[in-house]
Design an enzyme around this catalytic site. Sequence first.
Site, PDB file in Angstrom:
ATOM      1  N   HIS A 235      23.630  18.716-100.958  1.00 16.52           N
ATOM      2  CA  HIS A 235      22.288  18.199-101.273  1.00 16.52           C
ATOM      3  C   HIS A 235      22.245  16.678-101.287  1.00 16.52           C
ATOM      4  O   HIS A 235      21.303  16.066-100.801  1.00 16.52           O
ATOM      5  CB  HIS A 235      21.826  18.694-102.640  1.00 16.52           C
ATOM      6  CG  HIS A 235      21.727  20.167-102.708  1.00 16.52           C
ATOM      7  ND1 HIS A 235      20.850  20.869-101.921  1.00 16.52           N
ATOM      8  CD2 HIS A 235      22.389  21.074-103.441  1.00 16.52           C
ATOM      9  CE1 HIS A 235      20.984  22.151-102.173  1.00 16.52           C
ATOM     10  NE2 HIS A 235      21.914  22.296-103.088  1.00 16.52           N
TER      11      HIS A 235
ATOM     12  N   CYS B  18      19.895  21.558 -84.665  1.00 15.26           N
ATOM     13  CA  CYS B  18      19.315  20.929 -85.855  1.00 15.26           C
ATOM     14  C   CYS B  18      20.354  20.597 -86.919  1.00 15.26           C
ATOM     15  O   CYS B  18      20.007  20.298 -88.052  1.00 15.26           O
ATOM     16  CB  CYS B  18      18.206  21.802 -86.429  1.00 15.26           C
ATOM     17  SG  CYS B  18      18.784  23.414 -86.937  1.00 15.26           S
TER      18      CYS B  18
END
Length: 590
Positions: free
Chosen positions: A196, A509
């Site tokens: 994260h 991606c």
Amino acid sequence: MLKGVAVSPGVVVGRVYKVESILHATEPVTLAAPELVAPELERFDLALTRAGLELESMIQKVESQIGREEADIFRSHLGMVRDPSLRQKVYSLVQSQRVTAMTALQQVMMQYISRFEHFEQQDYFRERMADLRDVFGRIAADLQGLEQQKDPDELPDYGPDPIVIVAHEILPSQSMSLGDQPLGGIVTEIGGGTSHASILSRSRGIPAVTGLPTVSTDVANGDLIIVDGNEGIVLLHPDPETAAAYRKKQREFFDIKHRLVENRDLPAVSSDGTPVELLANINSVSDAETANHTGAAGVGLLRTEYLFLTHPDVPDEEEQYRYYREIVLAMKGKPITIRTLDVGGDKSVPYLGRRVEANPFMGWRSIRLAFEHPRLYETQIRAILRAGVHGRVAMLFPMVTTLEELRFLNRMVDHCKTALTNEGLEFGREVRTGVMIEVPAAAICIDSILRETQFISIGSNDLIQYLTAADRDNSKVSHLCEPLSPAVIRVLMMILDACKRSGMPVTLCGEMAAQPRSFLVLFGLGLRKFSMSPAFVPAIKSLLAHVSTAEAERFAHHVLQLKTSEEIRHYLSDRLHEVSADLEKFDIMA
Ligand code: PEP
Ligand code: MG
């Protein structure tokens, strides 16, 4: 000097600000004056009340959308939040030791943990630990939220130097709340290149380094710190000459970055005119705005799990529809690919049941949840289809491993369309569905997948970790989890060739799309659609303008002959240097 793992390029000289986390005890934080005790207790009560209300709503939603058994977990959490002895323990610590409610909460959590440690059964202990983390984490998040409301500009003012966040790890909720703060850099103790903290730092385009196990105890708030996100180096307490030298590098990096954004309205084409689509990976509405600002051609990946991870309970169809619509509208007619919920693995949402798994990345994650919780997925699919009315929306399924899974998901989409039609609800009839290729099994059987889907998106972050059997969030094995390795490049070539043969649209991606050296190879292998953190779009567009198709093909051809990652990295570093020395500053060179 500390050597960690470089996760987001750039250099910054800044001042340390440590982000407290309930899950990781730091030194006690005391209240400056006795008068602060009463407001602190009030804040704690408010946090308890809010946590209780969130849990009540969670119980109700989980019971209706997921199941009674899963909701029971939250009944037990509510019991803990409303337990008078928890309140009394925190009160007495705040009053007697004049510590903050957060510190008191941490200490109480430690007491609970030591009580559970006496249990013989490991599984029982781990499950109780997970519950404790959830409950205390929820109260702590409310406390932090209240802290932020109290003072919206709560980051300290250390003068002209930017703030560098130093933390044990960054939790999803923190990465969202820090998302709007003016940050100069991020340094964490744990987490790999795709955790994260890394995603946050890259989406903001700020330098970051991870894998420094003691850093938060080595520094104090306000200390001078240097973060070199290209080399993965952090310098603590630098002398004035070193700081001056790095400030110069910092200025150079930001000058180039600001200059490059001016290319936002130019087309993305190679020096010989081959057009390429540079799309954005986004997690939020504010990322969509950044994507517009940096000139992304659309959104190649909206990670919807951030909505779920930061929502106090399960977002229902209307909430999801409104959220997707807002992002679709923010993209002003550009295409946008919405990925269905990809939780499990490193991102867990408590309302899907408490399962402690030995190997969460290889466990019950992502679309694997859809079989047990079809209603949860149908709700999301319906919301995405409905958002399709407002723009060019596509839907993407992550972690597909087998054809059976894909067929199940396709049937689910058909079923949702029929239901929406019967209910007279409008939806985007043009919404295409695609598959992420991120599990080696799917990559190997790509031919059969291509026959039953409409587009492909290569999730190289996961594909690389599964291919190399090296956890993407474990800095100890990050040298193995390497995009520029012979095995990875061969598999990518195989996927791209298969897509080309069948005329299938394909995007990549994963994070490597935005790394200049990797970009050169991917472009050379024939990839024409890339999705990346919006901050990197200008640099990649500039790199593309500096290279011809034939040159990139030659680079890729040569790379395919090389036998080791080291050779590939060196070869590409030399090529990148020839193409554009400035753009080396946007690569992670360590
Ligand atoms: C990937 O795996 O490459 C990807 C883009 O998805 P995530 O990083 O969210 O797993
Ligand atoms: Mg993935």
